[in-house]
Design a protein around this motif. Structure first.
Motif, PDB file in Angstrom:
ATOM      1  N   PHE A 102       0.915  -1.162   0.185  1.00  0.00           N
ATOM      2  CA  PHE A 102       0.100   0.020   0.008  1.00  0.00           C
ATOM      3  C   PHE A 102       0.822   1.299  -0.050  1.00  0.00           C
ATOM      4  O   PHE A 102       1.808   1.284   0.497  1.00  0.00           O
ATOM      5  CB  PHE A 102      -0.913  -0.040   1.271  1.00  0.00           C
ATOM      6  CG  PHE A 102      -1.913  -1.004   1.087  1.00  0.00           C
ATOM      7  CD1 PHE A 102      -3.097  -0.820   0.593  1.00  0.00           C
ATOM      8  CD2 PHE A 102      -1.633  -2.350   1.660  1.00  0.00           C
ATOM      9  CE1 PHE A 102      -4.282  -1.732   0.491  1.00  0.00           C
ATOM     10  CE2 PHE A 102      -2.799  -3.371   1.709  1.00  0.00           C
ATOM     11  CZ  PHE A 102      -3.980  -3.029   1.045  1.00  0.00           C
ATOM     12  N   GLU A 152      -7.639   2.333  -3.701  1.00  0.00           N
ATOM     13  CA  GLU A 152      -6.705   1.206  -3.556  1.00  0.00           C
ATOM     14  C   GLU A 152      -7.587  -0.084  -3.454  1.00  0.00           C
ATOM     15  O   GLU A 152      -7.343  -1.043  -4.170  1.00  0.00           O
ATOM     16  CB  GLU A 152      -6.016   1.239  -2.515  1.00  0.00           C
ATOM     17  CG  GLU A 152      -4.951   0.219  -2.418  1.00  0.00           C
ATOM     18  CD  GLU A 152      -3.888   0.259  -3.547  1.00  0.00           C
ATOM     19  OE1 GLU A 152      -3.418  -0.716  -3.838  1.00  0.00           O
ATOM     20  OE2 GLU A 152      -3.616   1.314  -4.244  1.00  0.00           O
ATOM     21  N   ASN A 185      -8.961  -0.958  -6.778  1.00  0.00           N
ATOM     22  CA  ASN A 185      -8.044  -1.315  -7.597  1.00  0.00           C
ATOM     23  C   ASN A 185      -7.549  -2.872  -7.580  1.00  0.00           C
ATOM     24  O   ASN A 185      -7.752  -3.579  -8.551  1.00  0.00           O
ATOM     25  CB  ASN A 185      -6.833  -0.605  -7.694  1.00  0.00           C
ATOM     26  CG  ASN A 185      -5.583  -0.928  -8.572  1.00  0.00           C
ATOM     27  OD1 ASN A 185      -5.978  -1.247  -9.693  1.00  0.00           O
ATOM     28  ND2 ASN A 185      -4.357  -0.919  -8.073  1.00  0.00           N
TER      29      ASN A 185
END
Length: 736
Positions: free
Chosen positions: A234, A312, A315
């Motif tokens: 991340f 995120e 995704n």
């Protein structure tokens, strides 16, 4: 029409106009050079040269396109699309575009103009005598990432890298002199591609990173993540965004949640699990009805729409579970802590409360926000042993025994429920991989599947079903989980093979879910059960996400969505947001959450749903590749050893055997079966010897020897030794 007059002094433009006029008048879009010569009555070498120049001129003007040797197609600009290239291990590939229902075939010749992962402009067409669409590369718009993982070998004093991703059907020559000294044959490396392969030259690259020489579970996962572009870490921005998140909930938040902390909800998962999405509890009433509570972690409280964390998660779309390694959709502090329903911790949740009749019919249901406190974290094995009254486990969960035994009664009700009884129940053998301290496969053994597994599965299906019904009732836009019926061709192929084995799948009408379920129940104790199950699975389509509900064939349900796993699946998170909106709307607190129009556009949801379907397939492929590498590495140590297996697939060039002990598949090539020649019977799925009575068919038990193993290409080959014929309920056997 035949052109009757030919002028020797015709210009290229004149020939062009004549050809275009003839093609349009005769509604001809595809034409060969030979046909053109016949139409224009071209015979001499001079005329043929002029025609050659004319065709070249028309190609430059993008009026004609050479689609294969000496064959041209009249360009329609509407057929020029942008999309991605998907390579295949055999050299050809596919062109994928979101607006097309199916992939378009790219020939080996076309794949020389691009590689797997490229974003290209392509011309899509269908030949008159073909059923599938093809594509021709017009332009490479965005090149694939230059970094490719592979294994290095030394050949003729040169280092070559063979990509682990078989969709790259080429080798790479290492040209970096500085790295050559540190690289050794057998090393696994990441290569930076410098020059792509051409017709006469091999691709070249430099070594970017050395990964090691031994294939471990961690390395296999890293290679798979790299090959499929799955993000691992991340970003710092996401980490900064979540740094202040905690489980201290303000009073104004708790006021919107029902307090269910005293309800004995428990989580039931595998031993290795850390992200606990769901907790369940049930109560039987005096009138025979049941109250079932299914509490799902309220991930949407932490993951706000359009935040960096949300982008995120979108995704990634799904968590990816490798052996001994997990790539989570959410950061660990959320997936394994704040969002996880950890025992004795207050957690926010969305609860689906369902009232069932004595027979398991759904009488009523409701969704609401609740704060819960899980009373215990059980494993499937522990719950099963409690149901079996195993003393040690019963002592451990003494205070919850009444509630846990109540779950068994609920299991019996759900198992006979009219809502769920028609679903297809596949009893696939599941195997677990045991790793050594060095993260290599130590053993592969059968996973025990208990009634407790089925209880949780039935509860989750029930919750997903009523959630879908609620959302349809409120005309909400969410990603439904659709599983469409098999197409006619797949059903016909399946029926033919089953008929060859002596079984029937409703040959009179188009089979439905009940027919699939019925044949599996009939053959449950039959030796061919796994073969038939495999055939039925192959005949069915994959389940996908879509904003338009189309029902779920395998579950025999008119509607279905995913609601129960928001920690590891992004579609579930979207469903939670819509549910919360509808819940708060009823309380006239719409502003407490989000403006509906800011997020729930139908087209936007459908775009996300399509991407989630892609990401799910991507994760499955990545895990499959990693496991296959590990299996190859494991079985390579057993070269020359003999094992028992079952023939589960027969093809023209041999048959595939699945080892009973390890669930590892390998090919017995037809060339290794001796001097006898065999012919392939497609309908009966057999290889039949021409000069003897020998044959090989689906379901045959055989003894094989491990012959060759290639970790790089993930290929395992066996040598056939003998057949195994069972007599008297498998107590005796004869080797042939």
């Amino acid at each position: 029409m035949v052109v009757s007059v030919y002028k020797k002094n015709r210009s290229i433009v004149f020939l062009r106009n004549l050809l275009l006029s003839w093609m349009k008048k005769n509604n001809k879009s595809v034409i060969t050079k030979e046909q053109i010569e016949k139409v224009l009555k071209i015979a001499s070498l001079e005329e043929k040269q002029r025609l050659k120049n004319t065709l070249y001129y028309m190609e430059k003007r993008k009026e004609l396109l050479l689609i294969r040797k000496l064959t041209y197609i009249l360009i329609n600009k509407k057929n020029i699309l942008k999309g991605t290239v998907e390579g295949h291990r055999n050299g050809y590939g596919f062109f994928n575009n979101s607006h097309l229902k199916e992939s378009c075939w790219l020939s080996k010749k076309q794949m020389k103009n691009c590689i797997h992962g490229d974003l290209i402009s392509a011309y899509v067409f269908k030949m008159p005598d073909k059923k599938k669409y093809e594509a021709v590369v017009i332009k490479v718009n965005t090149v694939h990432s230059s970094f490719i993982t592979g294994k290095c070998f030394k050949r003729n004093n040169k280092f070559l890298v063979f990509p682990y991703d078989l969709r790259f059907n080429f080798q790479i020559l290492i040209v970096d002199k500085n790295k050559k000294k540190s690289v050794k044959s057998g090393f696994i490396v990441i290569v930076k591609l410098i020059k792509r392969a051409t017709k006469n030259k091999i691709a070249t690259g430099i070594v970017y990173k050395l990964l090691g020489k031994t294939m471990t579970a961690l390395l296999a996962a890293q290679i798979a993540l790299h090959n499929y572009f799955i993000p691992k870490k991340f970003s710092k921005d996401v980490q900064r965004e979540i740094i202040n998140l905690d489980d201290n909930f303000p009073d104004d938040v708790i006021n919107n949640y029902v307090d269910l902390r005293s309800l004995p909800l428990v989580t039931i998962d595998d031993e290795e699990a850390f992200d606990f999405d769901d907790a369940i509890c049930c109560r039987s009433n005096q009138d025979g009805t049941w109250n079932v509570w299914i509490a799902i972690s309220d991930v949407s409280y932490y993951v706000k729409p359009n935040s960096l964390l949300d982008e995120e998660a979108k995704n990634r779309s799904t968590s990816v579970y490798f052996p001994s390694y997990v790539v989570s959709m959410l950061p660990k502090n959320l997936s394994d802590n704040l969002c996880s329903l950890i025992p004795k911790k207050d957690r926010l949740s969305l609860v689906c409360e369902i009232i069932l009749s004595v027979k398991g019919d759904i009488l009523n249901y409701k969704h609401y926000q609740a704060i819960i406190n899980s009373h215990a974290r059980l494993t499937y094995t522990e719950l099963y042993n409690i149901w079996k009254n195993k003393k040690s486990v019963c002592i451990k969960y003494n205070k919850l025994l009444t509630d846990l035994h109540c779950l068994y009664q609920l299991y019996l009700v759900l198992k006979s429920s009219p809502v769920l009884k028609n679903k297809i129940s596949f009893k696939k053998k599941e195997y677990k991989i045991k790793l050594s301290s060095s993260l290599k496969i130590k053993d592969i053994y059968k996973k025990n599947i208990y009634n407790s597994h089925e209880l949780i599965e039935l509860c989750m299906v029930l919750a997903n079903l009523v959630t879908a019904q609620f959302l349809i009732k409120n005309e909400s836009f969410v990603p439904f989980r659709n599983h469409e019926p098999p197409d006619a061709k797949s059903i016909r192929n399946c029926q033919e093979i089953l008929h060859g084995l002596g079984f029937y799948l409703n040959k009179d009408i188009v089979p439905c879910t009940i027919d699939y379920s019925a044949i599996l129940k009939q053959l449950f104790t039959h030796s061919h059960y796994e073969i038939v199950q495999e055939l039925l699975l192959r005949s069915m389509k994959s389940a996908v996400y879509n904003v338009n509900n189309k029902g779920h064939f395998a579950l025999s349900l008119r509607c279905y969505t995913h609601f129960t796993s928001p920690i590891r699946r992004y579609p579930d998170l979207l469903v939670h947001r819509v549910l919360k909106y509808e819940i708060l709307k009823r309380k006239n607190k719409r502003k407490c959450f989000i403006n509906k129009n800011a997020l729930f556009y139908k087209d936007k949801i459908n775009k996300i749903a399509n991407y989630c379907s892609f990401a799910e397939r991507r994760a499955e492929c990545a895990v499959r590749d990693a496991i296959e590498w590990l299996k190859c590495d494991f079985i390579k140590k057993k070269l020359g050893e003999e094992f028992e297996g079952t023939i589960f697939h027969v093809v023209e060039f041999g048959f595939f055997v699945r080892l009973s002990r390890f669930l590892i598949d390998g090919l017995v090539h037809i060339s290794t079966l001796g001097d006898n020649k065999y012919f392939y019977d497609n309908q009966k799925q057999k290889l039949v010897g021409k000069s003897s009575d020998s044959f090989f068919s689906l379901g045959d038990k055989v003894i094989v020897k491990i012959h060759t193993v290639s970790t790089e290409s993930r290929k395992i080959e066996f040598l056939f030794l003998s057949k195994k014929i069972f007599l008297k309920k498998n107590k005796f056997f004869i080797n042939l």
